[in-house]
Enzyme design. Structure first.
Site, PDB file in Angstrom:
ATOM      1  N   GLU A 144       0.832  -1.216   0.000  1.00 39.01           N
ATOM      2  CA  GLU A 144       0.000   0.000   0.000  1.00 39.01           C
ATOM      3  C   GLU A 144       0.862   1.261   0.000  1.00 39.01           C
ATOM      4  O   GLU A 144       0.391   2.344   0.369  1.00 39.01           O
ATOM      5  CB  GLU A 144      -0.936   0.031   1.227  1.00 39.01           C
ATOM      6  CG  GLU A 144      -1.808  -1.186   1.424  1.00 39.01           C
ATOM      7  CD  GLU A 144      -2.916  -1.352   0.387  1.00 39.01           C
ATOM      8  OE1 GLU A 144      -2.971  -0.548  -0.555  1.00 39.01           O
ATOM      9  OE2 GLU A 144      -3.692  -2.306   0.523  1.00 39.01           O
TER      10      GLU A 144
ATOM     11  N   HIS B  92     -12.962  -3.595   3.456  1.00 38.76           N
ATOM     12  CA  HIS B  92     -11.521  -3.810   3.652  1.00 38.76           C
ATOM     13  C   HIS B  92     -10.977  -3.246   4.960  1.00 38.76           C
ATOM     14  O   HIS B  92     -10.405  -3.993   5.758  1.00 38.76           O
ATOM     15  CB  HIS B  92     -10.757  -3.229   2.451  1.00 38.76           C
ATOM     16  CG  HIS B  92      -9.284  -3.484   2.490  1.00 38.76           C
ATOM     17  ND1 HIS B  92      -8.547  -3.849   1.397  1.00 38.76           N
ATOM     18  CD2 HIS B  92      -8.385  -3.423   3.507  1.00 38.76           C
ATOM     19  CE1 HIS B  92      -7.279  -4.022   1.732  1.00 38.76           C
ATOM     20  NE2 HIS B  92      -7.159  -3.759   3.019  1.00 38.76           N
TER      21      HIS B  92
ATOM     22  N   HIS C  17      -7.277  -3.138   9.656  1.00 43.75           N
ATOM     23  CA  HIS C  17      -8.501  -3.879   9.375  1.00 43.75           C
ATOM     24  C   HIS C  17      -9.360  -3.915  10.639  1.00 43.75           C
ATOM     25  O   HIS C  17      -9.432  -4.934  11.321  1.00 43.75           O
ATOM     26  CB  HIS C  17      -8.153  -5.291   8.896  1.00 43.75           C
ATOM     27  CG  HIS C  17      -7.331  -5.315   7.640  1.00 43.75           C
ATOM     28  ND1 HIS C  17      -6.720  -6.465   7.162  1.00 43.75           N
ATOM     29  CD2 HIS C  17      -7.037  -4.329   6.741  1.00 43.75           C
ATOM     30  CE1 HIS C  17      -6.074  -6.176   6.026  1.00 43.75           C
ATOM     31  NE2 HIS C  17      -6.257  -4.888   5.759  1.00 43.75           N
TER      32      HIS C  17
ATOM     33  N   HIS D  95      -2.934   2.268   8.236  1.00 46.18           N
ATOM     34  CA  HIS D  95      -4.004   1.502   7.583  1.00 46.18           C
ATOM     35  C   HIS D  95      -4.211   0.231   8.402  1.00 46.18           C
ATOM     36  O   HIS D  95      -3.243  -0.451   8.747  1.00 46.18           O
ATOM     37  CB  HIS D  95      -3.624   1.142   6.145  1.00 46.18           C
ATOM     38  CG  HIS D  95      -4.466   0.041   5.575  1.00 46.18           C
ATOM     39  ND1 HIS D  95      -5.838   0.140   5.447  1.00 46.18           N
ATOM     40  CD2 HIS D  95      -4.155  -1.206   5.148  1.00 46.18           C
ATOM     41  CE1 HIS D  95      -6.316  -0.983   4.945  1.00 46.18           C
ATOM     42  NE2 HIS D  95      -5.319  -1.827   4.762  1.00 46.18           N
TER      43      HIS D  95
HETATM   44  P1  13P Z   1       1.079  -5.459   3.147  1.00 44.88           P
HETATM   45  O1  13P Z   1       1.484  -6.741   3.854  1.00 44.88           O
HETATM   46  O2  13P Z   1       1.644  -5.364   1.772  1.00 44.88           O
HETATM   47  O3  13P Z   1       1.387  -4.256   4.015  1.00 44.88           O
HETATM   48  O4  13P Z   1      -0.505  -5.511   2.943  1.00 44.88           O
HETATM   49  C1  13P Z   1      -1.377  -5.617   4.025  1.00 44.88           C
HETATM   50  C2  13P Z   1      -2.685  -4.985   3.776  1.00 44.88           C
HETATM   51  O5  13P Z   1      -3.400  -4.683   4.696  1.00 44.88           O
HETATM   52  C3  13P Z   1      -3.114  -4.747   2.358  1.00 44.88           C
HETATM   53  O6  13P Z   1      -4.226  -3.904   2.310  1.00 44.88           O
HETATM   54 ZN    ZN Z   2      -5.411  -3.861   4.163  1.00 41.13          ZN
END
Ligand code: 13P
Ligand code: ZN
Length: 276
Positions: free
Chosen positions: A112, A207, A138, A136
């Site tokens: 990302e 996401h 989840h 970022h």
């Molecule tokens: P990466 O392992 O490349 O950081 O990806 C994790 C992720 O949350 C993708 O949206």
């Molecule tokens: Zn992600």
């Protein structure tokens, strides 16, 4: 916290551990970046050649970033920092980067990276150089809302303001809703960067969430607040009958009390169907 590491590394160790403990960072889920001050950049010889970014972000000319590695588990950062994070330097036109430290033995930055760097470029300009952290993650309750409800930025912002009254103080400009796009793409990077120039948070449908701040604590705290509001909504909804929600007048008076200026058009969004 391990004192042999500089405070900036300790802060990413702590934040990533907190994200794991919150249940936001399964496997390699989530990534973090921090725009470094000059004195935070280690003096060392580069560990890679220049690698093209696929775009040019002149606002970030020669800036350096602490960033998590792709495929790395955030919960392991505190155990093996230099395997799971690294420091990159952008070139003069910010169209390429090289690795200064980390990603040991042969890793590279998060997939990302485009979304992170485009966001850094836009928040550096929009917030007068004050914001340096992008997270970022989840966060499950925010993600669940994007499955359960038909949302736009106004509806999502007002819903969260109503479900946890701290939210209108924490993010009076609201939270952006970004309809599904391919993760890691230039398109989602551009949409996220644009959104985060006007609000500190953006939710990616199906996401996760992006948060920004002056430092990792601020970015983490805002995501935590929004995620808590989403959880309160889901908890209240699971009782089968929501009887009350704060009115627009109540929300406005809370914001005024804390000298916040809420996004007026979002206050007018009609969230009544969510509370039935
Ligand atoms: P990466 O392992 O490349 O950081 O990806 C994790 C992720 O949350 C993708 O949206
Ligand atoms: Zn992600």
């Amino acid at each position: 916290m391990q004192e042999q590491f500089p405070s900036i590394i300790q802060s990413i160790m702590k934040t990533s551990q907190d994200m794991w403990q919150k249940g936001w960072a399964e496997a390699n889920g989530g990534n973090i970046s921090l725009r470094l001050e000059k004195e935070q950049v280690p003096v060392c010889s580069p560990k890679s050649d220049w690698i093209p970014l696929g775009c040019s972000l002149p606002e970030l000319s020669k800036e350096c970033f602490l960033v998590t590695g792709t495929g790395r588990y955030l919960r392991n950062i505190a155990l093996f920092p230099w395997k799971n994070i690294g420091i990159i330097e952008l070139d003069e036109t910010a169209s390429g980067y090289r690795i200064l430290e980390g990603f040991e033995p042969t890793g590279k930055p998060t997939s990302e990276l485009a979304a992170h760097l485009m966001t850094h470029a836009s928040i550096k300009k929009a917030y007068n150089n004050s914001k340096r952290a992008v997270i970022h993650t989840h966060a499950p309750s925010l993600i669940a809302l994007t499955y359960a409800l038909t949302l736009d930025s106004a509806l999502l912002s007002k819903l969260l303001w109503q479900c946890h009254v701290e939210c209108i103080v924490g993010f009076p400009s609201g939270i952006e809703f970004i309809p599904w796009m391919m993760a890691g793409s230039k398109d989602i990077g551009e949409a996220t960067a644009m959104a985060l120039a006007r609000r500190p948070l953006a939710v990616w449908q199906f996401h996760g969430v992006f948060g920004t701040g002056r430092n990792l604590d601020e970015a983490f705290g805002l995501i935590d607040m929004a995620e808590k509001a989403a959880s309160i909504f889901l908890l209240a909804k699971s009782t089968g009958c929501i009887r009350h929600a704060p009115t627009v007048e109540q929300l406005r008076s809370i914001a005024e009390n804390f000298k916040g200026v809420p996004e007026e058009s979002f206050l007018n969004a009609d969230t009544t169907a969510f509370f039935r």
